[in-house]
Design a protein around this motif. Sequence first.
Motif, PDB file in Angstrom:
ATOM      1  N   HIS A 230       3.315   6.774  13.716  1.00 15.20           N
ATOM      2  CA  HIS A 230       2.271   5.893  14.228  1.00 15.20           C
ATOM      3  C   HIS A 230       2.428   5.689  15.733  1.00 15.20           C
ATOM      4  CE1 HIS A 230       0.516   1.854  15.041  1.00 15.20           C
ATOM      5  NE2 HIS A 230      -0.409   2.282  14.214  1.00 15.20           N
TER       6      HIS A 230
ATOM      7  N   ASN B 138     -10.704  -4.365   3.337  1.00  7.65           N
ATOM      8  CA  ASN B 138      -9.267  -4.427   3.029  1.00  7.65           C
ATOM      9  C   ASN B 138      -8.893  -3.698   1.739  1.00  7.65           C
ATOM     10  OD1 ASN B 138      -6.696  -5.186   3.880  1.00  7.65           O
ATOM     11  ND2 ASN B 138      -6.660  -6.951   2.532  1.00  7.65           N
ATOM     12  N   THR B 139      -9.562  -2.552   1.479  1.00  6.51           N
ATOM     13  CA  THR B 139      -9.129  -1.739   0.343  1.00  6.51           C
ATOM     14  C   THR B 139      -7.820  -1.036   0.675  1.00  6.51           C
ATOM     15  OG1 THR B 139     -10.288   0.240   1.122  1.00  6.51           O
ATOM     16  CG2 THR B 139     -11.517  -1.286  -0.294  1.00  6.51           C
ATOM     17  N   GLY B 140      -7.498  -0.968   1.947  1.00  6.53           N
ATOM     18  CA  GLY B 140      -6.253  -0.343   2.358  1.00  6.53           C
ATOM     19  C   GLY B 140      -6.353   1.141   2.602  1.00  6.53           C
ATOM     20  N   LYS B 141      -7.404   1.761   2.104  1.00  7.95           N
ATOM     21  CA  LYS B 141      -7.507   3.215   2.197  1.00  7.95           C
ATOM     22  C   LYS B 141      -7.536   3.667   3.652  1.00  7.95           C
ATOM     23  CE  LYS B 141     -11.343   5.043   0.607  1.00  7.95           C
ATOM     24  NZ  LYS B 141     -12.350   5.541  -0.376  1.00  7.95           N
ATOM     25  N   LEU B 142      -6.697   4.628   4.007  1.00  6.74           N
ATOM     26  CA  LEU B 142      -6.594   5.141   5.368  1.00  6.74           C
ATOM     27  C   LEU B 142      -6.975   6.606   5.333  1.00  6.74           C
ATOM     28  CD1 LEU B 142      -5.652   4.087   8.188  1.00  6.74           C
ATOM     29  CD2 LEU B 142      -3.451   5.154   7.701  1.00  6.74           C
ATOM     30  N   ILE B 143      -8.042   6.950   6.046  1.00  4.11           N
ATOM     31  CA  ILE B 143      -8.574   8.315   6.037  1.00  4.11           C
ATOM     32  C   ILE B 143      -8.337   8.949   7.400  1.00  4.11           C
ATOM     33  CG2 ILE B 143     -10.643   9.735   5.754  1.00  4.11           C
ATOM     34  CD1 ILE B 143      -9.809   8.438   3.181  1.00  4.11           C
ATOM     35  N   PHE B 144      -7.837  10.179   7.372  1.00  3.27           N
ATOM     36  CA  PHE B 144      -7.472  10.888   8.597  1.00  3.27           C
ATOM     37  C   PHE B 144      -8.531  11.887   9.023  1.00  3.27           C
ATOM     38  CE2 PHE B 144      -3.099   9.859   9.745  1.00  3.27           C
ATOM     39  CZ  PHE B 144      -2.755   9.051   8.680  1.00  3.27           C
TER      40      PHE B 144
ATOM     41  N   ARG C  75      -8.065  -2.687  16.609  1.00  7.11           N
ATOM     42  CA  ARG C  75      -8.873  -3.347  15.605  1.00  7.11           C
ATOM     43  C   ARG C  75     -10.352  -3.222  15.967  1.00  7.11           C
ATOM     44  NH1 ARG C  75      -5.066  -5.754  12.565  1.00  7.11           N
ATOM     45  NH2 ARG C  75      -3.165  -6.375  13.637  1.00  7.11           N
TER      46      ARG C  75
ATOM     47  N   TYR D 209       0.835  -1.203   0.000  1.00  2.31           N
ATOM     48  CA  TYR D 209       0.000   0.000   0.000  1.00  2.31           C
ATOM     49  C   TYR D 209       0.869   1.253   0.000  1.00  2.31           C
ATOM     50  CZ  TYR D 209      -3.514   3.359   1.717  1.00  2.31           C
ATOM     51  OH  TYR D 209      -4.356   4.427   1.860  1.00  2.31           O
TER      52      TYR D 209
ATOM     53  N   LEU E 273      -0.137  -4.650   3.863  1.00  4.06           N
ATOM     54  CA  LEU E 273      -1.563  -4.986   3.955  1.00  4.06           C
ATOM     55  C   LEU E 273      -1.791  -6.442   4.333  1.00  4.06           C
ATOM     56  CD1 LEU E 273      -3.183  -3.233   0.854  1.00  4.06           C
ATOM     57  CD2 LEU E 273      -3.381  -2.580   3.258  1.00  4.06           C
TER      58      LEU E 273
ATOM     59  N   ARG F 143      -9.147   2.748   8.811  1.00  4.31           N
ATOM     60  CA  ARG F 143      -8.980   1.864   7.647  1.00  4.31           C
ATOM     61  C   ARG F 143     -10.298   1.125   7.494  1.00  4.31           C
ATOM     62  NH1 ARG F 143      -3.249  -0.028   6.718  1.00  4.31           N
ATOM     63  NH2 ARG F 143      -3.302   1.309   4.893  1.00  4.31           N
TER      64      ARG F 143
ATOM     65  N   TYR G 118      -0.995  12.183   0.452  1.00  5.77           N
ATOM     66  CA  TYR G 118      -1.876  13.074   1.182  1.00  5.77           C
ATOM     67  C   TYR G 118      -1.404  14.508   0.979  1.00  5.77           C
ATOM     68  CZ  TYR G 118      -3.347   8.972   3.904  1.00  5.77           C
ATOM     69  OH  TYR G 118      -3.835   7.746   4.295  1.00  5.77           O
TER      70      TYR G 118
ATOM     71  N   TYR H 277      -4.295   6.567  -3.893  1.00 10.87           N
ATOM     72  CA  TYR H 277      -3.635   5.488  -3.210  1.00 10.87           C
ATOM     73  C   TYR H 277      -3.513   4.279  -4.129  1.00 10.87           C
ATOM     74  CZ  TYR H 277      -8.262   3.398  -2.374  1.00 10.87           C
ATOM     75  OH  TYR H 277      -9.515   2.856  -2.527  1.00 10.87           O
TER      76      TYR H 277
ATOM     77  N   GLU I  54      -9.854  11.279  -1.527  1.00  9.66           N
ATOM     78  CA  GLU I  54     -10.857  12.315  -1.256  1.00  9.66           C
ATOM     79  C   GLU I  54     -10.731  13.515  -2.185  1.00  9.66           C
ATOM     80  OE1 GLU I  54     -11.265  12.642   3.382  1.00  9.66           O
ATOM     81  OE2 GLU I  54      -9.172  12.270   2.847  1.00  9.66           O
TER      82      GLU I  54
ATOM     83  N   GLN J 203      -6.427   3.943  13.854  1.00  8.53           N
ATOM     84  CA  GLN J 203      -5.050   4.195  14.258  1.00  8.53           C
ATOM     85  C   GLN J 203      -4.906   5.632  14.748  1.00  8.53           C
ATOM     86  OE1 GLN J 203      -2.357   2.956  11.080  1.00  8.53           O
ATOM     87  NE2 GLN J 203      -3.885   1.499  10.313  1.00  8.53           N
TER      88      GLN J 203
ATOM     89  N   GLN K 202     -14.016  14.279   5.212  1.00  9.81           N
ATOM     90  CA  GLN K 202     -13.139  13.379   5.934  1.00  9.81           C
ATOM     91  C   GLN K 202     -13.935  12.422   6.782  1.00  9.81           C
ATOM     92  OE1 GLN K 202     -10.653  16.951   6.884  1.00  9.81           O
ATOM     93  NE2 GLN K 202      -9.082  15.408   7.047  1.00  9.81           N
TER      94      GLN K 202
ATOM     95  N   LEU L   4      -2.603   1.142  17.199  1.00  7.65           N
ATOM     96  CA  LEU L   4      -3.683   0.670  16.347  1.00  7.65           C
ATOM     97  C   LEU L   4      -4.637  -0.163  17.182  1.00  7.65           C
ATOM     98  CD1 LEU L   4      -3.441  -0.964  12.830  1.00  7.65           C
ATOM     99  CD2 LEU L   4      -4.548  -2.221  14.691  1.00  7.65           C
TER     100      LEU L   4
END
Lengths: 115, 112
Positions: free
Chosen positions: B45, B96-102, B50, A31, A96, B92, A35, A48, A59, B33, B2, B48
Motif C-alpha cells: 500500500h 462499506n461492503t469492503g470490496k476492493l477492486i483493482f 477518501r 475483511y 474495516l 473501495r 485475488y 471476499y 469478479e 488507494q 474491472q 489512500l
Amino acid sequence: NAGVTQTPKFQVLKTGQSMTLQCAQDMNHEYMSWYRQDPGMGLRLIHYSVGAGITDQGEVPNGYNVSRSTTEDFPLRLLSAAPSQTSVYFCASSSLVGQGTHEQYFGPGTRLTVT
Amino acid sequence: SQQGEEDPQALSIQEGENATMNCSYKTSINNLQWYRQNSGRGLVHLILIRSNEREKHSGRLRVTLDTSKKSSSLLITASRAADTASYFCATRGSGNTGKLIFGQGTTLQVKP
C-alpha cells in the motif's frame, strides 16, 4: 506479527484435481479477500469476506469456493482444477472499522500451475 | 469487468524525471488507494485518498481525486531507479461492503 501468510508458495496440479490454498492473518482484520493475477490483467477479485461466517463473490468466482469459520483463516478451494486457473493467487486482509487507512495487506502469493 | 482502468499501461522515464499515472473508475467510491508491486512480489500500500478529499501527499507521492470525472492520478516526483515497479489503483465502493477492486496497473521503468 506475521501479517498475512499463504501456503503453499508453489503448486502444480493436474486437470480435475482439487486443492485448498491456505490464508491466515494475525491482525484481527474483519475483511479478507482472494485475488488472482494474470499477465496484463491486473488483480481480479475472486471472493471476499467482511467477517466470520460472511462471504461474497467477487469478479471471477466460478470454480472457487471459500469459507470463513474464524476471523483469522480464509481458505480458497479449487473444486476441479482447470488450465485456465493457472495463475498467481494473492490473499489480502484489512480492517474495516474506525478512521484508519484501511489499507490492504497482501500475502506473498501462491503460484499455481494446472497441467 | 474491472472497476479501474489505468493509463498509460507502460511508462519509461529517466531518473530524476516525474512520473504520472492515471486511473479511471466507474461507480461511486468510499476511497481510492494506490499500491505498488515489485516484480514477483505481493502488493504494498502506498496511499489512500477518501472520496471527500481532492489531493493528498506522502513524501514524493502526490495523489489527486476528481469524483466528478471518476478519475485519480498518482505523481511520483524526482523518480529513482528503485521506483521501477507496477502501480495499481484500487477502489473501495460506497456502502462499506469492503470490496476492493483493482485496475490493470501501470508498469513504470525508471532508467538510471
